[in-house]
Motif scaffolding. Structure first.
Motif, short mmCIF file in Angstrom:
data_model
loop_
_atom_site.label_atom_id
_atom_site.label_comp_id
_atom_site.label_asym_id
_atom_site.label_seq_id
_atom_site.Cartn_x
_atom_site.Cartn_y
_atom_site.Cartn_z
N TYR A 70 -4.61 1.45 2.02
CA TYR A 70 -4.87 2.82 2.45
C TYR A 70 -3.68 3.47 3.15
N ASN A 71 -2.60 2.71 3.36
CA ASN A 71 -1.40 3.27 4.00
C ASN A 71 -1.71 3.73 5.43
N VAL A 72 -2.44 2.87 6.18
CA VAL A 72 -2.85 3.26 7.53
C VAL A 72 -2.34 2.28 8.59
N GLY A 73 -1.39 1.41 8.23
CA GLY A 73 -0.78 0.55 9.24
C GLY A 73 -1.23 -0.89 9.23
N LYS A 74 -1.91 -1.33 8.17
CA LYS A 74 -2.25 -2.75 8.06
C LYS A 74 -0.98 -3.56 7.83
N ASP A 75 -1.08 -4.88 8.01
CA ASP A 75 0.08 -5.74 7.86
C ASP A 75 0.71 -5.62 6.47
N TYR A 76 -0.11 -5.37 5.46
CA TYR A 76 0.40 -5.30 4.09
C TYR A 76 0.79 -3.88 3.68
N MET A 80 4.32 5.28 4.37
CA MET A 80 4.70 6.25 3.34
C MET A 80 4.08 7.61 3.63
N SER A 81 4.75 8.65 3.19
CA SER A 81 4.16 9.98 3.23
C SER A 81 3.05 10.06 2.19
N VAL A 82 2.26 11.13 2.24
CA VAL A 82 1.18 11.28 1.26
C VAL A 82 1.74 11.30 -0.16
N GLU A 83 2.83 12.03 -0.37
CA GLU A 83 3.40 12.11 -1.71
C GLU A 83 3.96 10.76 -2.16
N GLU A 84 4.62 10.05 -1.26
CA GLU A 84 5.14 8.72 -1.60
C GLU A 84 3.99 7.77 -1.92
N ILE A 108 -12.43 2.22 -8.77
CA ILE A 108 -11.57 2.21 -7.59
C ILE A 108 -12.41 2.45 -6.35
N ASN A 109 -12.44 1.47 -5.46
CA ASN A 109 -13.13 1.60 -4.18
C ASN A 109 -12.15 2.14 -3.14
N VAL A 110 -12.49 3.27 -2.52
CA VAL A 110 -11.58 3.88 -1.56
C VAL A 110 -12.38 4.66 -0.53
N ALA A 111 -11.84 4.74 0.67
CA ALA A 111 -12.43 5.56 1.73
C ALA A 111 -11.45 6.66 2.11
N ASN A 112 -11.96 7.77 2.57
CA ASN A 112 -11.11 8.80 3.14
C ASN A 112 -10.74 8.40 4.57
N VAL A 113 -9.60 8.87 5.06
CA VAL A 113 -9.08 8.38 6.34
C VAL A 113 -8.64 9.54 7.23
N GLY A 114 -8.54 9.24 8.54
CA GLY A 114 -8.00 10.20 9.49
C GLY A 114 -8.99 11.29 9.87
N ARG A 116 -7.27 14.32 11.88
CA ARG A 116 -6.42 15.46 12.23
C ARG A 116 -5.08 15.36 11.52
N PRO A 117 -5.05 15.62 10.22
CA PRO A 117 -6.14 16.11 9.38
C PRO A 117 -6.91 14.96 8.72
N TYR A 118 -8.01 15.32 8.13
CA TYR A 118 -8.82 14.39 7.33
C TYR A 118 -8.16 14.28 5.96
N LEU A 119 -7.82 13.06 5.54
CA LEU A 119 -7.12 12.87 4.27
C LEU A 119 -8.09 12.39 3.20
N PRO A 120 -8.40 13.23 2.22
CA PRO A 120 -9.36 12.86 1.17
C PRO A 120 -8.71 12.00 0.09
N LEU A 121 -8.50 10.72 0.40
CA LEU A 121 -7.86 9.84 -0.57
C LEU A 121 -8.62 9.80 -1.89
N SER A 122 -9.94 9.90 -1.82
CA SER A 122 -10.74 9.88 -3.05
C SER A 122 -10.39 11.06 -3.95
N ALA A 123 -10.16 12.23 -3.35
CA ALA A 123 -9.79 13.41 -4.14
C ALA A 123 -8.38 13.27 -4.70
N PHE A 124 -7.45 12.74 -3.90
CA PHE A 124 -6.08 12.54 -4.38
C PHE A 124 -6.07 11.59 -5.58
N ILE A 125 -6.78 10.47 -5.45
CA ILE A 125 -6.79 9.47 -6.51
C ILE A 125 -7.46 10.02 -7.76
N THR A 126 -8.55 10.76 -7.59
CA THR A 126 -9.23 11.35 -8.75
C THR A 126 -8.29 12.28 -9.51
#
Length: 214
Positions: A70-76, A80-84, A108-114, A116-126
């Protein structure tokens, strides 16, 4: 003949709905071949990025299931920026498209994150999956409320002027390659093993089961 949208499970003519302009563009994509190739070796794990699945030939995989980082700071994760991040995932989606058979599915199993702002990862991936050429089949809401805690965002407790939503769900996004159907070869004409009740339950768009600790 019943009109489209009736509540009962009866026959109806939906052609008027699919003749509307919102469905004007052809959705099924000719991907070059409906011939399926065999996977060289079954039951083997490859410890490298799925952006290059060079061990697998084109049109050889029937189903892909994943939950991306999810690009949220886990060890793995990488920072990256949203575009990256979207470009990073799109490399995997493009390679997935290559190895899937005509009519094969990608889930694809995914959750939205954040917040401020709310990042709709599901919408980006779709959006990115559709750009690659996949057909959207639907989305399953994974309701995790049974395992949700009672925490809330700082500063939002009992604040009617600016409440912050607590997500108790994730998404399972479902796509297929090239076609909405898949014609199985004669050698794969096997009797389905799923029972009636399970089929009716698992084809609903909301699933409810507790999450495992990460």
């Amino acid at each position: 003949m019943q009109s489209f949208g009736t509540s009962a499970r009866v026959g109806y003519d939906s052609s008027a709905f699919y003749d509307r302009k919102i469905y004007a563009e052809p959705e099924e994509v000719e991907d070059g071949s409906s011939e399926e190739n065999a996977v060289p070796e079954l039951n083997r794990l490859y410890a490298h990025s799925s952006s290059s699945m060079h061990e697998l030939p084109d049109n050889s995989v029937h189903l892909m299931v994943t939950s991306p980082p999810y690009n949220v700071g886990k060890d793995y994760d990488e920072d990256m920026s949203v575009e990256e991040y979207r470009r990073f995932l799109t490399e995997v989606w493009e390679e997935t498209y290559r190895v899937l058979v005509h009519g094969g599915r990608a889930c694809i199993n995914v959750a939205n994150v954040g917040r401020r702002p709310y990042l709709p990862l599901s919408a980006f991936i779709t959006a990115d999956m559709i750009d690659v050429g996949f057909l959207m089949r639907g989305q399953i809401i994974w309701n995790k409320q049974a395992s949700a805690g009672s925490s809330c965002a700082w500063g939002s407790w009992r604040s009617p002027s600016n409440p912050v939503l607590r997500d108790v769900h994730e998404y399972i996004l479902v796509f297929s390659k090239g076609d909405f159907a898949r014609q199985k070869p004669e050698c794969e004409q096997k009797q389905a093993t799923i029972g009636r009740d399970n089929f009716l339950e698992w084809t609903k768009s909301v699933w409810e089961f507790a999450a495992e600790s990460a």
